[in-house]
Design a protein around this motif. Structure first.
Motif, PDB file in Angstrom:
ATOM      1  N   ASP A 280       0.827  -1.205   0.000  1.00 15.26           N
ATOM      2  CA  ASP A 280       0.000   0.000   0.000  1.00 15.26           C
ATOM      3  C   ASP A 280       0.867   1.263   0.000  1.00 15.26           C
ATOM      4  OD1 ASP A 280      -2.763   1.040   0.181  1.00 15.26           O
ATOM      5  OD2 ASP A 280      -2.106   1.835   2.120  1.00 15.26           O
ATOM      6  N   ALA A 281       2.022   1.184   0.691  1.00 12.24           N
ATOM      7  CA  ALA A 281       2.946   2.325   0.776  1.00 12.24           C
ATOM      8  C   ALA A 281       3.898   2.370  -0.420  1.00 12.24           C
ATOM      9  CB  ALA A 281       3.747   2.229   2.068  1.00 12.24           C
ATOM     10  N   ARG A 282       3.813   1.369  -1.280  1.00 14.67           N
ATOM     11  CA  ARG A 282       4.789   1.207  -2.378  1.00 14.67           C
ATOM     12  C   ARG A 282       6.214   1.249  -1.835  1.00 14.67           C
ATOM     13  NH1 ARG A 282       1.608   4.719  -6.984  1.00 14.67           N
ATOM     14  NH2 ARG A 282      -0.218   3.400  -6.920  1.00 14.67           N
ATOM     15  N   ALA A 283       6.407   0.584  -0.712  1.00 13.96           N
ATOM     16  CA  ALA A 283       7.729   0.562  -0.064  1.00 13.96           C
ATOM     17  C   ALA A 283       8.352  -0.809  -0.240  1.00 13.96           C
ATOM     18  CB  ALA A 283       7.586   0.886   1.414  1.00 13.96           C
ATOM     19  N   ASN A 284       9.677  -0.847  -0.301  1.00  6.90           N
ATOM     20  CA  ASN A 284      10.410  -2.111  -0.294  1.00  6.90           C
ATOM     21  C   ASN A 284      10.805  -2.430   1.128  1.00  6.90           C
ATOM     22  OD1 ASN A 284      10.461  -2.361  -3.152  1.00  6.90           O
ATOM     23  ND2 ASN A 284      12.048  -0.756  -3.165  1.00  6.90           N
ATOM     24  N   VAL A 285      11.028  -3.702   1.399  1.00 10.28           N
ATOM     25  CA  VAL A 285      11.415  -4.067   2.769  1.00 10.28           C
ATOM     26  C   VAL A 285      12.688  -3.329   3.192  1.00 10.28           C
ATOM     27  CG1 VAL A 285      10.246  -6.312   2.837  1.00 10.28           C
ATOM     28  CG2 VAL A 285      12.581  -6.183   1.978  1.00 10.28           C
ATOM     29  N   GLU A 286      13.593  -3.087   2.223  1.00  8.62           N
ATOM     30  CA  GLU A 286      14.872  -2.430   2.564  1.00  8.62           C
ATOM     31  C   GLU A 286      14.684  -0.970   2.978  1.00  8.62           C
ATOM     32  OE1 GLU A 286      14.394  -4.014  -0.391  1.00  8.62           O
ATOM     33  OE2 GLU A 286      15.484  -5.873   0.047  1.00  8.62           O
ATOM     34  N   ASP A 287      13.509  -0.395   2.696  1.00  7.63           N
ATOM     35  CA  ASP A 287      13.276   1.016   3.061  1.00  7.63           C
ATOM     36  C   ASP A 287      12.974   1.188   4.543  1.00  7.63           C
ATOM     37  OD1 ASP A 287      13.419   1.477   0.353  1.00  7.63           O
ATOM     38  OD2 ASP A 287      11.234   1.492   0.061  1.00  7.63           O
ATOM     39  N   VAL A 288      12.642   0.068   5.215  1.00 11.74           N
ATOM     40  CA  VAL A 288      12.181   0.167   6.606  1.00 11.74           C
ATOM     41  C   VAL A 288      13.368   0.033   7.564  1.00 11.74           C
ATOM     42  CG1 VAL A 288      10.688  -0.894   8.370  1.00 11.74           C
ATOM     43  CG2 VAL A 288       9.937  -0.805   5.971  1.00 11.74           C
ATOM     44  N   ASP A 289      13.442   0.975   8.511  1.00 11.62           N
ATOM     45  CA  ASP A 289      14.524   0.931   9.499  1.00 11.62           C
ATOM     46  C   ASP A 289      14.037   0.602  10.895  1.00 11.62           C
ATOM     47  OD1 ASP A 289      16.702   1.737   7.759  1.00 11.62           O
ATOM     48  OD2 ASP A 289      15.723   3.696   7.676  1.00 11.62           O
ATOM     49  N   TYR A 290      12.770   0.900  11.169  1.00 12.71           N
ATOM     50  CA  TYR A 290      12.266   0.776  12.549  1.00 12.71           C
ATOM     51  C   TYR A 290      10.910   0.103  12.538  1.00 12.71           C
ATOM     52  CZ  TYR A 290       9.682   2.780  16.634  1.00 12.71           C
ATOM     53  OH  TYR A 290       8.880   2.982  17.727  1.00 12.71           O
ATOM     54  N   VAL A 291      10.739  -0.865  13.439  1.00  7.40           N
ATOM     55  CA  VAL A 291       9.449  -1.523  13.620  1.00  7.40           C
ATOM     56  C   VAL A 291       8.936  -1.208  15.019  1.00  7.40           C
ATOM     57  CG1 VAL A 291       8.208  -3.728  13.755  1.00  7.40           C
ATOM     58  CG2 VAL A 291      10.012  -3.406  12.036  1.00  7.40           C
ATOM     59  N   ASN A 292       7.813  -0.505  15.092  1.00  5.40           N
ATOM     60  CA  ASN A 292       7.129  -0.322  16.365  1.00  5.40           C
ATOM     61  C   ASN A 292       6.278  -1.575  16.553  1.00  5.40           C
ATOM     62  OD1 ASN A 292       4.832   0.343  18.121  1.00  5.40           O
ATOM     63  ND2 ASN A 292       5.775   2.363  18.197  1.00  5.40           N
ATOM     64  N   ALA A 293       6.792  -2.499  17.375  1.00 11.32           N
ATOM     65  CA  ALA A 293       6.198  -3.834  17.451  1.00 11.32           C
ATOM     66  C   ALA A 293       4.921  -3.846  18.278  1.00 11.32           C
ATOM     67  CB  ALA A 293       7.205  -4.797  18.081  1.00 11.32           C
ATOM     68  N   HIS A 294       4.085  -4.859  18.018  1.00 11.23           N
ATOM     69  CA  HIS A 294       2.941  -5.068  18.904  1.00 11.23           C
ATOM     70  C   HIS A 294       3.476  -5.470  20.284  1.00 11.23           C
ATOM     71  CE1 HIS A 294      -1.189  -5.577  19.905  1.00 11.23           C
ATOM     72  NE2 HIS A 294      -1.100  -6.871  20.121  1.00 11.23           N
ATOM     73  N   GLY A 295       4.474  -6.373  20.320  1.00  6.91           N
ATOM     74  CA  GLY A 295       5.249  -6.670  21.534  1.00  6.91           C
ATOM     75  C   GLY A 295       4.508  -6.622  22.852  1.00  6.91           C
TER      76      GLY A 295
END
Lengths: 402, 85
Positions: A280-295
């Motif tokens: 939906d964001a037209r993003a590649n996995v390599e573009d992501v640096d941070y995951v705000n986890a459900h955790g």
């Protein structure tokens, strides 16, 4: 398609109702989990929670109005006012007719229900308060936000348990992107801490009795919280034209259902929601640096989420900073995703990843970089925030730098 | 009260299998019992025996409750404590 940006944030949280207090607690890993106050705990075996303590409804609402609002509606209105103020948003009659209001909540007015049942069954009262129904209905918070701020456009509630706030923000995002509305007030609220609900959560055997330690091998379960977070979303064009501050860009939203189990999360369902958000964001996995986890700090969630992230991100998973806010905020259910979206926007704005608080012991089954206990200043280009609800309903937001 | 007998009754009901098919060595996973069932089994045991089992799905879980015999042992430990106090 409009680009959508976040121009205002308002929070009512266990670590404060100001943005600075909220963000500094997250960055410092200062937990809002404490011994329960104002609720009788004699019959509870779990006596900790992350409560909003510095909140006096009488300072926010007139004596005439305050009785109309359950605590979950009070939180939403106070956070919405703060978000609009933060955005410097002027709502004239023309905008009021178009602006959307989308508020998520897991359970609605639980305190009102609990109080009325106590009177009815416990004290044998002949009647309950005449405003019990309008106070407890799940859409009450959205209605009060719309009335309080005079917002007359599309207004509704999303109720997907722990993903409610994320679904609300995602829906509002799509409405602006498609041009249906230029501005939206969106977020989540929850105030469900009562003896009755705490007993019900205890019965599920997943509550911790000490604290919430996401991704830590010695985790002991989740801790319940409460609060609200509301974002002002608007088209970039409009925000730039009025010179508004921009925290971050909202770039993608993905949803999925596990269709497997009512309680146990499924890595495939979670992974499908993350993939769908990235597409939906037209993003590649390599573009992501941070995951705000459900955790959440439960064994099942933390391991499932790790598996899902590994399956989506492949080799790049080891380059992600993955942290959970729940060591600080605990699990606010319907407000959790909204508080975490606020945290993600602030992380992008300050280029700082807040840590996973209360982390003590490496778990080989949660082997991602979980940013233990110490915040990290690092370039964040894009980030995602995960919410995986009971009932197997998943929602993921993607944000990028302003 | 025969703890093993009562535990078998409760687990047979939850797993929807005839109780005479169950022994102390029957494995819960082989009976198709999932984590959600374990929570209900623990609840039924607590109601039946009037005890509280120290069970947290994050810590205890599957290993402790591998077989019906192990469940019965966990119940006996708590029932014994209750009788002694």
């Amino acid at each position: 398609m409009n680009q959508v940006v976040i121009t205002g944030i308002g929070v009512v949280s266990p670590v404060g109702c100001g943005l600075n207090e909220f963000w500094s607690a997250l960055v410092d890993g200062r937990s809002g989990i404490r011994a329960i106050e104002n609720i009788p705990t004699q019959r509870l075996s779990t006596r900790i929670a992350a409560q909003v303590l510095d909140f006096d409804p009488d300072t926010h609402f007139s004596p005439k109005r305050v009785g109309l609002l359950d605590r979950f509606s009070q939180f939403a209105v106070v956070a919405a006012r703060a978000a609009v103020r933060d955005a410097g948003l002027e709502i004239d009659e023309e905008l009021a007719l178009e602006i959307a209001t989308v508020i998520g909540t897991g359970a609605g007015g639980h305190i009102t229900i609990d109080d009325s049942y106590l009177k009815l069954y416990g004290e044998n009262a002949a009647k309950v308060h005449p405003l019990t129904i309008p106070r407890m209905m799940v859409n009450a918070a959205a209605s009060h936000v719309s009335m309080d701020l005079g917002l007359k456009g599309p207004t509704f509630t999303t109720a997907t348990a722990c993903a409610s706030g994320t679904h609300a923000i995602g829906q509002a995002f799509h409405m602006i992107r498609s041009g249906q509305t230029p501005v939206a007030i969106a977020g989540g609220t929850e105030a469900g801490l009562t003896v009755g609900t705490l007993k019900a959560w205890e019965a599920l055997r997943i509550l911790s009795n000490d604290t919430c330690r996401p991704f830590s091998k010695n985790r002991s379960g989740l801790v319940l919280g409460e609060g609200a977070a509301i974002l002002v979303l608007e088209s970039r064009e409009r925000a730039v034209a009025r010179g508004a501050p921009i925290y971050a860009e909202l770039r993608g939203f993905g949803m999925s259902a596990d269709a497997v189990d009512l309680i146990s999360p499924d890595p495939d369902g979670a992974a499908r929601a993350i993939r769908s958000a990235l597409v939906d964001a037209r993003a590649n996995v390599e573009d992501v640096d941070y995951v705000n986890a459900h955790g959440t700090g439960t064994m099942l969630n933390d391991r499932t989420e790790t598996k899902a992230l590994r399956s989506v991100f492949g080799k790049h998973a080891d380059k992600l900073a993955v942290s959970s806010n729940k060591g600080v905020l605990a699990h606010g259910l319907g407000c959790a995703g909204a508080l975490e979206a606020a945290a993600m926007a602030l992380a992008l704005h300050s280029q700082t990843v807040p840590p996973t608080a209360n982390y003590e012991e490496k778990d080989p089954e949660c082997d991602l970089d979980v940013v233990p206990n110490v915040a990290r200043q690092t370039p964040i280009r894009s980030a995602i925030s995960n919410s995986f609800a009971f009932g197997g309903l998943n929602a993921v937001l993607v944000m990028g730098r302003a | 009260m025969d703890v093993l007998y009562e535990v078998k009754q409760i687990i047979a009901k939850q797993a929807r299998v005839p109780v005479d098919q169950l022994t102390a060595d029957s494995r819960l996973d082989a009976l198709g019992i999932e984590s959600i069932d374990v929570i209900e089994i623990v609840f039924a045991i607590e109601e039946k025996f009037g005890v509280t089992l120290p069970f947290n799905a994050n810590e205890s879980a599957v290993a402790e409750f591998e077989t019906i015999g192990k469940v019965a042992d966990a119940v006996k430990a708590v029932v014994g404590k209750k009788a002694a106090s």
